[in-house]
Each structure stands twice: as C-alpha cells, then as structure tokens.
Motif scaffolding. Structure first.
Motif, mmCIF file in Angstrom:
data_model
loop_
_atom_site.group_PDB
_atom_site.id
_atom_site.type_symbol
_atom_site.label_atom_id
_atom_site.label_comp_id
_atom_site.label_asym_id
_atom_site.label_seq_id
_atom_site.Cartn_x
_atom_site.Cartn_y
_atom_site.Cartn_z
ATOM 1 N N ASP A 130 0.860 -1.186 0.000
ATOM 2 C CA ASP A 130 0.000 0.000 0.000
ATOM 3 C C ASP A 130 0.893 1.231 0.000
ATOM 4 O O ASP A 130 1.687 1.440 0.925
ATOM 5 N N GLU A 131 0.776 2.049 -1.052
ATOM 6 C CA GLU A 131 1.602 3.249 -1.137
ATOM 7 C C GLU A 131 1.357 4.205 0.023
ATOM 8 O O GLU A 131 2.199 5.045 0.347
ATOM 9 N N ALA A 132 0.206 4.073 0.656
ATOM 10 C CA ALA A 132 -0.116 4.945 1.796
ATOM 11 C C ALA A 132 0.654 4.538 3.049
ATOM 12 O O ALA A 132 0.644 5.263 4.046
ATOM 13 N N ASP A 133 1.306 3.386 3.016
ATOM 14 C CA ASP A 133 2.068 2.912 4.172
ATOM 15 C C ASP A 133 3.484 2.580 3.715
ATOM 16 O O ASP A 133 3.861 1.405 3.591
ATOM 17 N N PRO A 134 4.311 3.605 3.465
ATOM 18 C CA PRO A 134 5.637 3.370 2.903
ATOM 19 C C PRO A 134 6.622 2.724 3.866
ATOM 20 O O PRO A 134 7.728 2.352 3.472
ATOM 21 N N GLY A 135 6.254 2.557 5.111
ATOM 22 C CA GLY A 135 7.164 1.975 6.081
ATOM 23 C C GLY A 135 7.232 0.463 6.065
ATOM 24 O O GLY A 135 8.101 -0.119 6.732
ATOM 25 N N LEU B 128 14.918 -5.879 -4.972
ATOM 26 C CA LEU B 128 14.453 -5.794 -6.345
ATOM 27 C C LEU B 128 13.083 -5.122 -6.361
ATOM 28 O O LEU B 128 12.205 -5.475 -5.592
ATOM 29 N N GLY B 129 12.928 -4.139 -7.250
ATOM 30 C CA GLY B 129 11.623 -3.515 -7.456
ATOM 31 C C GLY B 129 11.150 -2.637 -6.324
ATOM 32 O O GLY B 129 9.950 -2.406 -6.205
ATOM 33 N N LEU B 130 12.052 -2.128 -5.517
ATOM 34 C CA LEU B 130 11.651 -1.276 -4.385
ATOM 35 C C LEU B 130 12.287 0.113 -4.476
ATOM 36 O O LEU B 130 12.404 0.800 -3.464
ATOM 37 N N ASP B 131 12.679 0.522 -5.664
ATOM 38 C CA ASP B 131 13.278 1.853 -5.837
ATOM 39 C C ASP B 131 12.231 2.946 -5.676
ATOM 40 O O ASP B 131 11.081 2.769 -6.031
#
Length: 241
Positions: free
Chosen positions: A218-223, A238-241
């Motif tokens: 969830d982009e709303a929970d970047p932690g 991988l894929g977490l840039d």
C-alpha cells in the motif's frame, strides 16, 4: 534436463530444509515461509497432475497468468519439470492457470485452472464444473516427480526461449543483479513473462539465494518495506526503488 532440475536440484542437494520463499501478502496480512523441499513438493505435485490428467509433455504450451506468489512458484516449476512451455496467452494452451477471481482469463485453453493465491494453499469455492480447482487437484498428487519423457535443452520453456537459454539467462541475471548464494532477496517485482519471472524468481534460484516476496503493498504505508528489511534481514532488493 528441465529448467526446474537445473535450478532446483542443486538447492535441494545443498540443504533441502533451508528457506527458499517467504511470501508476504500485505493486503491481507498473510505471511508464509516455504523451504526448498516444500517448494519442490508443490512443483512435483503440479508436474504429476499435468502429466497424469492433461498428458503434458515437452513443448506443450501451458499459460500462467498469475502474480508473484508462492503458489505461482510451484506451478511454474511444476510446468517446467514436465517440459511444458510457459506462455501468457491461453489460446491453444493445454491449461491456463488463473486467479480464482478472474476465471474468464482462462478462456480459450484446454483447461481453466483456478488458483486461490491463498497463504495456506486453500481452494477456490463455488466454481463451475468446467473449471478446475488447483489446490484440490494437486494436493493428492505425489511429492516426487520423474519425467516420463526426458526434457532436452532445446525444448521451448518460456515463450520462445529454450530450457538452456532460460537457465543461462537466469544465471546471467543473478550475476548482474548482484545476488549471491548467501543473500536474502527482498522483492516487490511482479512475475511478468519473461523478464519479471527471470529477475524475480529464476535469478534467485540460480544464485542459490532465498526470496522474500512482498505483494499487496500500500503506497499509503511506505514503512512496510523497512519493517520487512529488518524482520527478514534481507541483503538485496528488487523492485523497491
């Protein structure tokens, strides 16, 4: 030798109980960890079902339209173990593996196989009689598999790539991505064909590493990724840039 034998057999020989895939479904709060042996068992069950029920043999097209998930890993490895050619389109495929909530995506194949994508490998309920429930069918199959027909290196395996080409590409991608045998890889890559599967799954296997796969972020929970990094002690991303 199939893709599965080339990449999975060395891992089993060096430590079958070691963790291979840890899958987080962040959308529902699920976590499951599978050893190398458990992944191999699911792959064997899948391969046994494909050969026993659908007569899949080297070169037979099988469509896999599934996201990154531990069940998807078992399906892909099972398909390759019996020599199937993994494709995306269900048209002319002997079987199409699709999410349980997207049955229509399997239309045009010989058999539509619904996959629950459940953390514990559960079944899809209330299916039409012409749709196969993956978990129910493969759960009763054998935990070991021996190909009835040997899979040669020039057998088509992933779209237009042969077994030898897929294995070589997986090893090259592992080196390019900096994945080593002692790494724990934190990934949010989707397993698109062919590049997502090569980087997100096969390169990890080729390196002898273990995978921590994140789904449903969830982009709303970047932690969340930071928490998983700490919890799982991952070393490559991988894929977490």
């Amino acid at each position: 030798m199939s893709v599965t034998e080339a990449l999975l057999s060395p891992l089993l020989a060096r430590g079958a109980p070691r963790p291979l895939i840890t899958h987080y479904d962040e959308a529902v709060g699920g976590r499951v960890e599978l050893s190398r042996a458990t992944v191999a068992n699911w792959a064997a069950k899948t391969a046994n079902w494909l050969t026993e029920e659908l007569d899949v043999e080297p070169g037979t097209p099988v469509a896999v339209r599934l996201p990154a998930h531990w069940q998807t890993a078992g399906i892909l490895l099972g398909a390759w173990w019996c020599g199937a050619r993994v494709v995306h389109s269900p048209s002319a495929a002997e079987a199409a593996f699709v999410p349980g909530d997207r049955i229509a995506e399997g239309e045009g194949s010989g058999a539509t196989v619904a996959v629950a994508l459940d953390a514990l490998g559960g079944s899809v309920s209330c299916l039409d009689e012409d749709v196969v429930d993956f978990a129910s069918e493969v759960r009763i199959r054998g935990d070991e598999f021996t190909p009835l027909i040997p899979v040669s290196g020039d057998t088509p395996a992933l779209l237009d790539r042969t077994v030898d080409e897929v294995v070589s590409a997986a090893r090259e991608r592992a080196e390019t991505l900096g994945i080593g045998g002692n790494d724990r890889v934190l990934s949010a890559l989707d397993w698109t064909l062919p590049h997502g599967v090569l980087d997100g799954l096969l390169a990890v296997l080729a390196a002898g590493a273990s995978l921590v796969q994140l789904s449903g972020l969830d982009e709303a929970d970047p932690g969340v990724p930071d928490k998983r990094r700490a919890d799982e002690r991952t070393t490559v991303e991988l894929g977490l840039d």
